[in-house]
Design a protein around this motif. Structure first.
Motif, PDB file in Angstrom:
ATOM      1  N   GLN A 211      41.314  48.759  22.017  1.00 36.12           N
ATOM      2  CA  GLN A 211      41.901  48.645  23.353  1.00 36.12           C
ATOM      3  C   GLN A 211      42.229  47.187  23.706  1.00 36.12           C
ATOM      4  N   SER A 212      41.360  46.261  23.292  1.00 36.20           N
ATOM      5  CA  SER A 212      41.500  44.864  23.734  1.00 36.20           C
ATOM      6  C   SER A 212      42.457  44.064  22.860  1.00 36.20           C
ATOM      7  N   GLY A 213      42.885  44.627  21.716  1.00 41.30           N
ATOM      8  CA  GLY A 213      43.737  43.888  20.793  1.00 41.30           C
ATOM      9  C   GLY A 213      45.197  43.878  21.202  1.00 41.30           C
ATOM     10  N   TYR A 214      45.995  43.237  20.372  1.00 38.67           N
ATOM     11  CA  TYR A 214      47.454  43.192  20.563  1.00 38.67           C
ATOM     12  C   TYR A 214      47.858  42.481  21.854  1.00 38.67           C
ATOM     13  N   GLY A 215      47.119  41.420  22.183  1.00 41.23           N
ATOM     14  CA  GLY A 215      47.524  40.543  23.275  1.00 41.23           C
ATOM     15  C   GLY A 215      46.978  40.909  24.632  1.00 41.23           C
ATOM     16  N   ARG A 216      46.372  42.084  24.749  1.00 43.02           N
ATOM     17  CA  ARG A 216      45.971  42.553  26.071  1.00 43.02           C
ATOM     18  C   ARG A 216      44.972  41.609  26.764  1.00 43.02           C
ATOM     19  N   SER A 217      44.129  40.939  25.993  1.00 40.46           N
ATOM     20  CA  SER A 217      43.104  40.072  26.610  1.00 40.46           C
ATOM     21  C   SER A 217      43.628  38.667  26.907  1.00 40.46           C
ATOM     22  N   VAL A 291      51.141  37.851  29.607  1.00 42.84           N
ATOM     23  CA  VAL A 291      49.826  38.408  29.965  1.00 42.84           C
ATOM     24  C   VAL A 291      49.021  37.362  30.750  1.00 42.84           C
ATOM     25  N   ASN A 292      49.010  36.125  30.231  1.00 40.39           N
ATOM     26  CA  ASN A 292      48.191  35.089  30.882  1.00 40.39           C
ATOM     27  C   ASN A 292      48.739  34.718  32.262  1.00 40.39           C
ATOM     28  N   GLU A 293      50.061  34.634  32.363  1.00 41.48           N
ATOM     29  CA  GLU A 293      50.662  34.267  33.653  1.00 41.48           C
ATOM     30  C   GLU A 293      50.413  35.367  34.705  1.00 41.48           C
ATOM     31  N   ILE A 294      50.651  36.609  34.304  1.00 43.88           N
ATOM     32  CA  ILE A 294      50.514  37.712  35.267  1.00 43.88           C
ATOM     33  C   ILE A 294      49.036  37.935  35.608  1.00 43.88           C
ATOM     34  N   SER A 295      48.175  37.727  34.632  1.00 44.27           N
ATOM     35  CA  SER A 295      46.741  37.887  34.877  1.00 44.27           C
ATOM     36  C   SER A 295      46.278  36.905  35.961  1.00 44.27           C
ATOM     37  N   CYS A 296      46.717  35.645  35.854  1.00 41.54           N
ATOM     38  CA  CYS A 296      46.345  34.619  36.865  1.00 41.54           C
ATOM     39  C   CYS A 296      46.829  35.057  38.240  1.00 41.54           C
ATOM     40  N   TYR A 297      48.068  35.518  38.278  1.00 43.25           N
ATOM     41  CA  TYR A 297      48.671  35.942  39.551  1.00 43.25           C
ATOM     42  C   TYR A 297      47.893  37.127  40.140  1.00 43.25           C
ATOM     43  N   ARG A 351      40.598  50.604  37.003  1.00 40.40           N
ATOM     44  CA  ARG A 351      41.061  49.840  35.836  1.00 40.40           C
ATOM     45  C   ARG A 351      42.558  49.601  35.875  1.00 40.40           C
ATOM     46  N   ILE A 352      42.934  48.385  35.469  1.00 46.05           N
ATOM     47  CA  ILE A 352      44.334  47.971  35.460  1.00 46.05           C
ATOM     48  C   ILE A 352      44.709  47.636  34.014  1.00 46.05           C
ATOM     49  N   LEU A 353      45.598  48.457  33.436  1.00 44.93           N
ATOM     50  CA  LEU A 353      45.965  48.327  32.009  1.00 44.93           C
ATOM     51  C   LEU A 353      47.475  48.475  31.846  1.00 44.93           C
ATOM     52  N   PRO A 354      48.253  47.616  32.494  1.00 42.79           N
ATOM     53  CA  PRO A 354      49.706  47.837  32.501  1.00 42.79           C
ATOM     54  C   PRO A 354      50.345  47.477  31.163  1.00 42.79           C
ATOM     55  N   PRO A 355      51.610  47.884  30.957  1.00 39.85           N
ATOM     56  CA  PRO A 355      52.356  47.336  29.823  1.00 39.85           C
ATOM     57  C   PRO A 355      52.340  45.805  29.903  1.00 39.85           C
ATOM     58  N   LEU A 356      52.388  45.143  28.760  1.00 42.30           N
ATOM     59  CA  LEU A 356      52.278  43.673  28.742  1.00 42.30           C
ATOM     60  C   LEU A 356      53.549  43.006  29.274  1.00 42.30           C
ATOM     61  N   THR A 357      54.554  43.822  29.588  1.00 45.55           N
ATOM     62  CA  THR A 357      55.827  43.331  30.124  1.00 45.55           C
ATOM     63  C   THR A 357      55.827  43.292  31.657  1.00 45.55           C
ATOM     64  N   VAL A 358      54.702  43.651  32.282  1.00 45.85           N
ATOM     65  CA  VAL A 358      54.634  43.756  33.751  1.00 45.85           C
ATOM     66  C   VAL A 358      54.990  42.404  34.396  1.00 45.85           C
ATOM     67  N   ARG A 359      55.628  42.477  35.588  1.00 45.01           N
ATOM     68  CA  ARG A 359      56.054  41.239  36.267  1.00 45.01           C
ATOM     69  C   ARG A 359      55.357  41.107  37.621  1.00 45.01           C
ATOM     70  N   LYS A 360      55.581  39.920  38.243  1.00 44.71           N
ATOM     71  CA  LYS A 360      54.901  39.651  39.515  1.00 44.71           C
ATOM     72  C   LYS A 360      55.302  40.659  40.596  1.00 44.71           C
ATOM     73  N   ASP A 361      56.567  41.106  40.605  1.00 43.11           N
ATOM     74  CA  ASP A 361      56.973  42.050  41.666  1.00 43.11           C
ATOM     75  C   ASP A 361      56.226  43.384  41.536  1.00 43.11           C
ATOM     76  N   HIS A 362      55.869  43.754  40.301  1.00 46.75           N
ATOM     77  CA  HIS A 362      55.076  44.985  40.141  1.00 46.75           C
ATOM     78  C   HIS A 362      53.668  44.780  40.718  1.00 46.75           C
ATOM     79  N   ILE A 363      53.144  43.588  40.496  1.00 46.90           N
ATOM     80  CA  ILE A 363      51.788  43.289  40.995  1.00 46.90           C
ATOM     81  C   ILE A 363      51.810  43.271  42.531  1.00 46.90           C
TER      82      ILE A 363
END
Ligand SMILES: Cc1ncc(COP(=O)(O)O)c(C=O)c1O
Length: 377
Positions: A211-217, A291-297, A351-363
């Motif tokens: 679950q945590s692989g492929y960039g998700r973390s 992932v890192n940018e949206i995670s911070c936001y 739990r929040i597990l969006p596609p890694l393409t998610v953007r700030k407007d979705h958040i």
């Protein structure tokens, strides 16, 4: 024939998807912050991914592992370069449980031992050895209970040491961020000590990155947040963006022998085309940076909501803990606000597990809905 009724279902019927959204049969749009359980990595129906699958099925969908399959080699090379796991070897299968089953089996072959150490609230799948290493009595059938597994507390390094020094442990299996259990993580010191203890006691250290692989973390693998070198890394979910594919990365210190592992469907042409296009999209669209940018936001906004008592996880594998059970809140988010989120064993965790393409407007869309929904609670 009726379906074997093992899933409590939400009354939603997605029939199509695009990016971070899915659509039901009446064209209602749902924001997918669940990703079909952390599976959708590059977004629903990504054009490049769709094209890769269509063009592969036009040529050859499947042939067995008895022939040369250059797509497997391309996939392995791309995975090595993106993950930084240099010189590891790749074995392909079809799901997360199967990846862990093969990982545990390989650890046992390599060490000629059979006991496994796993951790409280861990989840590793539903096949024989994997489910026995899962801390949930309800899903362990008597036939699985014959496996020798000791479940310990995360962060209890003294117990890990005592058990490993008994000399009969083939593997320690761990999720560096627990998924189904509820986003708990051990300390860096614990993970790094476990790694050293495994090396000192001829025990394989298995990183369950299903679950945590492929960039998700926020890194390609969650274990890469620490100074550890797993012997085996299991992967699945985000790897195929919904196409069933799993695998294990195997450290060069484990040598392959003919017949040691095997599968009919694993690594087939269509699965490799899916896996390869996922990696190409992750690279071309710099999705780990996203992932890192949206995670911070996301974290910044989450901290402004007083009802959220704790924020757990890393990257886009996140959990929001409330002081009440979130079942009704999840339903409200789906039926009143058309937003999918996930639950966990910890019933107070969203739990929040969006596609890694998610953007700030979705958040923004999510937090506006959450604030509204919480006001109604
Ligand atoms: C960490 C982890 N390991 C293994 C699995 C099992 O994967 P699968 O359902 O593909 O067998 C899961 C599934 O949720 C998981 O989260």
């Amino acid at each position: 024939m009726s379906l074997f009724n093992v899933y409590p279902l939400y009354n939603v019927t997605p029939v199509s998807g695009k990016g971070v959204y899915v659509y039901d049969e009446k064209y209602n749009e749902y924001l997918d912050l669940y990703g079909g359980h952390a599976v959708i990595s590059v977004g629903h129906s990504h054009p490049k991914y769709v094209k890769a699958l269509k063009s592969q099925i036009d040529k050859l969908g499947f042939y067995s592992n008895a022939i040369q399959n250059p797509l497997q080699v391309l996939l392995a090379d791309k995975l090595e370069s993106l993950s930084g796991c240099k010189d590891y070897q790749l074995f392909l299968c079809n799901s997360g449980a199967e990846a862990n089953e093969n990982a545990l089996k390989l650890a046992s072959f390599k060490t000629e031992k059979s006991r496994v150490i796993a951790f409280k609230n861990g989840f590793h799948g539903r096949t024989s050895a994997a489910v026995a290493a899962t801390d949930n009595k309800n899903i362990i059938a008597p036939i699985n209970a014959q496996q020798k597994v000791t479940i310990l507390d995360l962060n209890d390094i003294d117990s890990v040491k005592i058990e490993l020094e008994k000399g009969d442990v083939c593997a320690v299996i761990v999720e560096f961020i627990q998924g189904v259990g509820g986003l708990d993580e051990a300390t860096a010191d614990f993970f790094e000590q476990v790694d050293l203890l495994c090396k000192a006691n001829n025990t394989m250290f298995i990183a369950d990155e299903v679950q945590s692989g492929y960039g998700r973390s926020g890194k390609f693998f969650a274990f890469q947040h620490y100074n550890v070198t797993p012997d085996i890394i299991s992967i699945a979910k985000g790897m195929g963006n919904g196409f069933p594919i799993g695998g294990i990365l195997i450290h060069p210190n484990i040598e392959a022998k003919f017949g040691m592992l095997g599968t009919t469907f694993g690594g087939n042409h269509l699965a490799c085309a899916a896996g390869l296009s996922v990696l190409e999209i992750i690279e071309e669209e710099s999705l780990i940076d996203n992932v890192n940018e949206i995670s911070c936001y996301f974290l910044k906004l989450a901290k402004t909501i007083p009802q959220i008592k704790k924020i757990k996880g890393k990257g886009l594998m996140l959990g929001l803990e409330f002081d009440f059970e979130v079942g009704d809140l999840r339903k409200k988010l789906i039926y009143d606000y058309q937003i999918f989120t996930g639950g966990a064993m910890n019933k107070k965790l969203l739990r929040i597990l969006p596609p890694l393409t998610v953007r700030k407007d979705h958040i923004n869309q999510f937090f506006e809905a959450l604030v509204d929904a919480l006001e109604e609670e």
